[in-house]
Write an enzyme that holds these catalytic residues in place. Structure first.
Site, short mmCIF file in Angstrom:
data_model
loop_
_atom_site.label_atom_id
_atom_site.label_comp_id
_atom_site.label_asym_id
_atom_site.label_seq_id
_atom_site.Cartn_x
_atom_site.Cartn_y
_atom_site.Cartn_z
CD GLU A 146 -1.55 -2.38 1.70
OE1 GLU A 146 -0.32 -2.59 1.77
OE2 GLU A 146 -2.39 -3.23 2.00
CG ASP A 186 19.46 -1.62 -8.28
OD1 ASP A 186 20.05 -0.68 -7.73
OD2 ASP A 186 18.60 -1.45 -9.16
#
Ligand code: AMP
Length: 988
Positions: free
Chosen positions: A716, A759
């Site tokens: 969310e 990353d």
């Protein structure tokens, strides 16, 4: 005691002065005072309006120095509006100013009968003007800075009644534009004594760093750093242009480049000073001057090198640090061993090598004849010597000998020779007069015979050969016999036979048939053996025919057929194994671990990450690790982001006989190539192998209809970096540590699986409504192609420089240890609420600064333990960085002991690498289950735990810290239907 509140205030203020610590106030060097009321001993002359409001009174400070203070205490009357305005304060170069107020404020409850009229705050205001407006004073033009309230009105100190506490408040104002300003204090009915007012601005003070001086620099008001160029101190030169950044807080950051002291100068207390007499420095650099080496001196200061003492020298290539040296003494103990017309000379090293190791020896040969009447040169008569003939042979050579022996051959028989042996070193040529040699005189004997040169084969059979040869050309006497040495050519002289023959022929018997032999002959006279003849080759005759007896032929037949059978069997097995391997490659991912696994040795039982690229057909990998979903089960609601291959949407997934859940849907935009489809789905193939509460969960893929989709759980609050920026300074320390713990736990899982992320950055962490952080953005090479932060390095590939460990940038060494470095950067991003690492420095500057040992400073209010963890993650030596397992356990300890988070890191001190060794007993245990819950403010979680009888965070963490996170995950779907972008925040 007098009941008048005003006098009470004053009395209490004076009492307070008496208990103040008595040491002089020293302001930090980066603060420049524009006004300090304590420094003024006469009247301050500030304007007070109306006159019965603020009043100026005299007091003494803790050193009994008179100070001027202001007080007001009209607490009994309604509608107070008392103003006090400072004199005009010139702004100088400041853009942002700080106002530090020290004051006492009475608690209204402590004053009887003032209910309704008494206030406990006053207002701080300012007005910018270009000139001093004297006593001209207009209230309405002032701009409010803040309402000032006391932290605590009273201390607990018992002084008959209670005692006022001195409050200190600091406020920032800026950017200032006009030439000066006034400050004003508006009282609306409080009982307040303004003990001191200090107005200052911050600057990066003049400093010398890396031998470059940086001037006083006033920072900008905005967030950005000011880049300042340094100038090299006297007697130094730029190695690389020195630069530093001045932060808004008046701190110097990131020194780059440096200056080096000139030759003859050394660094002393940030300056370049001349080398003292007796010392020297020959090169540019920041090393110390060196003491003159032995047998050299420097009488003056600032010497670049030291001169040699008398009779000592320095050879051309000698470094300045080397002692001066001299030629060696003569070689000692010369021994000669005469063998007919050759002599072996041996000697010992000279007693004095002159201080050098580059000793060589030269042998000079002289032929000497006796002159005068005695006729016996060797017996002491005068000798006349001349250089030897050029055909005299020296073995290995006559000059530049490294060993202490030489063989001299081809001398004349019965002749006197003198050999002069000289030891030489690198400085011999500089001091010809100091050269010394040892001499030895010898007389040669009879010469040995010359070699046999002509050999003939007379007769050959299977086992013998007859040979003859011619006498040597120069027998040099009567030949006593010949030595014949022979051996099988194959055996290379490892075993040989020697025969002697009186005449010039011999028959060799007992030889092997059909075999090549080598043979050498040498003649012997009374003078000894002559040199050997060149090698002579002969072969014996072969056996007549190849015959095999009946028994042998059977053995040979059996051997041949066995060999054929073995070859056939091997081919068959090879084909079978080959097939089996191909089959299993596509079936059992775990069996492929030898092909990948990043060099890690995996333990049996722990699942290993399988690189989807090892599949010949990548779509097979997708279906092995990801569930194919029917597109009709997915409802797309709205677009929430943009990925490399297409949009990212939020939506719902309703599988048959399952509850509907919220999902994120990544789509592959139309017109894709095969490679793009493969790369897009590779992320699902990777994600599908993971199952951990802190790794983004793959629900499935849609590959059989269009658009191709990857469906994951819905987070969310989106990506962590923007989430933190949106909620700057809104979380408690424990909440931040909780998030970091989740990321570390996810990374531990990935490193255990043998997956290197490459990353890891806050932008690649997703956050759900319960503040649970999950690692996302998996891919292969494309991860970096996709990342806007990734930049091309000098070696090619794209790398997100600011997040990447130096060894990964330099030579692409990506490991879980380089992921740990990136984790340290994420830690910094989290603690600075999404600040950009290294701010606006260029990638090149970042690489250089990190290489030079610079590390990011602690973010504001960062707990010392977390900053230490960052520094540990940024160890240059990658094996010294903490493993993710250790990071998780460090964070668990912090969560159990939230008190530790209160000690913040000091920007100027860089703590040593101690965190990993620190025992948990050093950290006071203060946490309770309630603290933890309040910290997390995850209501469903709190409720979930309230049903379980955990009594403290310690018990909880010891039982299983993972369960905290797991429980949150468990409750996430329940709160899902209500999600709104703001929902995550309201539950925080
Ligand atoms: P990505 O291609 O994975 O970098 O995603 C692009 C953007 O989409 C991210 O920065 C997020 O804002 C959003 N996003 C990706 N995955 C999710 C998810 N599972 N839940 C919510 N937002 C997501």
């Amino acid at each position: 005691m007098d009941c008048n509140p005003r006098s009470l205030l004053f009395v209490l203020f004076l009492l307070l002065s008496c208990v103040s610590p008595s040491y002089p106030i020293i302001y930090p060097p980066n603060e420049v005072n524009l006004l300090d009321s304590k420094a003024s001993q006469g009247e301050l002359g500030w304007i007070s309006y109306p006159s019965h409001g603020w009043e100026e009174i005299s007091g003494v400070d803790e050193h009994y120095t008179p100070i001027r203070t202001f007080q007001v205490c009209n607490v009994m009357e309604y509608s107070q509006n008392n103003w006090l305005r400072t004199n005009w304060i010139p702004r100088q170069s400041a853009q942002k100013i700080y106002v530090e107020l020290k004051f006492t404020l009475r608690d209204c409850n402590s004053i009887p009968l003032v209910l309704g009229t008494c206030k406990e705050t006053f207002n701080l205001l300012y007005l910018e003007t270009d000139d001093d407006q004297g006593s001209h004073f207009r209230e309405h033009m002032f701009i409010k800075i803040d309402t000032i309230a006391a932290d605590e009105s009273f201390t607990q100190m018992d002084l008959g009644d209670r005692i006022l506490k001195l409050n200190t408040e600091v406020r920032e104002v800026g950017p200032m534009i006009k030439k000066g300003f006034y400050l004003a204090f508006q009282d609306v009915g409080a009982c307040v004594a303004l003990v001191s007012v200090r107005v200052y601005f911050k600057k990066c003070p003049y400093t010398v760093r890396n031998l470059a001086s940086f001037p006083d620099t006033v920072p900008m008001d905005s967030q950005s750093l000011v880049e300042v160029k340094g100038s090299c101190v006297n007697h130094s030169k730029e190695e690389e242009p020195p630069r530093m950044y001045c932060s808004t807080e008046g701190e110097w950051l990131v020194p780059i480049g440096k200056c080096l002291c000139n030759p003859g100068y050394e660094e002393r207390s940030n300056t370049c000073q001349m080398c003292r007499a007796g010392f020297y420095k020959s090169t540019l650099g920041n090393m110390e001057c060196s003491k003159c080496p032995p047998h050299s001196f420097s009488h003056h200061e600032g010497s670049l090198h030291c001169g040699c003492e008398k009779n000592y020298f320095r050879a051309d290539g000698d470094p300045a640090s080397m002692a001066c040296t001299r030629p060696p003494s003569a070689p000692r103990n010369v021994i000669s061993s005469i063998n007919e017309t050759s002599v072996i000379l041996e000697w010992s090293w000279p007693e004095d090598t002159g201080g050098r190791r580059d000793i060589t020896f030269t042998v000079l040969c002289k032929r000497c004849r006796s002159v005068g009447g005695s006729g016996s040169g060797s017996n002491g008569g005068a000798l006349r010597c001349e250089p030897c003939r050029s055909n005299v042979r020296f073995l290995p050579r006559a000059v530049g000998l490294h060993n202490t022996t030489v063989t001299v051959g081809d001398l004349l028989a019965h002749t006197n020779y003198t050999f002069e042996i000289e030891a030489q070193n690198g400085v011999s040529s500089l001091a010809p007069k100091m050269r010394q040699y040892a001499a030895v005189t010898i007389t040669t004997n009879q010469a040995a015979p010359s070699p046999v040169t002509v050999i003939r084969k007379e007769k050959t059979s299977r086992n013998s050969v007859s040979l003859s040869w011619l006498e040597p050309e120069r027998p040099n006497g009567i030949i006593l016999d010949y030595e014949i040495k022979y051996y099988e050519k194959e055996e290379q002289e490892t075993s040989y036979t020697i025969l002697r023959a009186r005449g010039c022929n011999v028959t060799l018997n007992g030889l092997k048939p059909d075999t090549a032999y080598l043979l050498q002959i040498r003649a012997r006279t009374a003078a000894g053996y002559g040199a050997s003849s060149p090698s002579f080759q002969f072969e014996t005759s072969p056996d007549s025919a190849f015959s095999i007896s009946g028994e042998n032929s059977q053995v040979v037949l059996i051997a041949i057929s066995s060999a054929v059978a073995i070859i056939l069997l091997t081919v068959l097995l090879y084909v079978l194994i080959g097939r089996f391997c191909c089959h299993s490659k596509s079936k059992h991912p775990d069996e492929k671990r030898l092909h990948f696994g990043n060099g890690h040795l995996r333990l049996p039982g722990i699942r290993t990450y399988v690189d989807p690229h090892t599949y010949e057909d990548p779509s097979q990998a997708v279906h092995e690790f990801a569930k194919e979903l029917d597109a009709s089960c997915i409802a797309i609601d709205k677009v929430v982001g943009a990925g490399e291959f297409g949009e990212v949407c939020s939506g719902r997934l309703k599988l048959p006989s399952k509850k509907e859940i919220c999902v994120a849907i990544k789509t592959l935009k139309g017109g894709y190539t095969d490679k793009q489809r493969r790369d897009f789905l590779a992320e699902a193939s990777i994600m599908g192998q993971f199952d951990h509460p802190n790794i983004i969960r793959l629900e499935g893929v849609v590959t059989r209809s269009k658009p191709v989709m990857i469906v994951t759980e819905y987070m969310e609050n989106g990506s962590l970096d923007s989430f933190l920026r949106k909620h700057d300074a809104q979380f408690t320390g424990i909440q931040l540590v909780g998030m970091l713990r989740g990321i570390a736990s996810g990374m531990k899982y990935l490193s255990d699986m043998g997956y290197v992320h490459r990353d890891l950055a806050a932008r690649n962490i997703l956050v759900n409504s319960n503040l649970v952080c999950k690692v996302s953005d998996f891919g292969l090479s494309r991860v970096l192609e996709d990342d806007p932060e990734a930049a091309y390095t000098t070696r090619g590939g794209k790398i997100p420089i600011r997040w990447t460990a130096p060894e990964a940038i330099a030579y692409r060494k990506f490991t879980s240890a380089s992921d740990a470095w990136s984790y340290g950067i994420v830690l910094w991003e989290v603690m600075s609420y999404g600040e950009r690492p290294y701010w606006e420095m260029s990638n090149q500057d970042v690489i250089k600064a990190v290489d030079e040992g610079y590390r990011l400073p602690p973010p504001m209010d960062c707990p010392a333990t977390l900053y230490q963890l960052m520094l540990d993650c940024w160890q240059k030596e990658r094996n010294n960085r903490p493993k993710f397992e250790q990071i998780v356990s460090i964070l668990d300890k912090l969560i159990r002991n939230p008190g530790t988070l209160k000690i913040t890191a000091n920007t100027t001190s860089r703590p040593a690498n101690l965190l990993l060794d620190r025992s948990s007993s050093e950290v006071p245990s203060m946490g309770t289950m309630g603290d933890w819950m309040d910290g997390m403010r995850t209501l469903p979680c709190k409720e979930a735990f309230s049903g379980v009888s955990y009594s403290s965070c310690d018990t909880l963490a010891k039982t299983s810290t993972d369960r905290v996170v797991l429980t949150e995950v468990h409750v996430t779907p329940a709160s899902c239907p209500e999600w709104e972008p703001s929902m995550g925040i309201t539950t925080l």
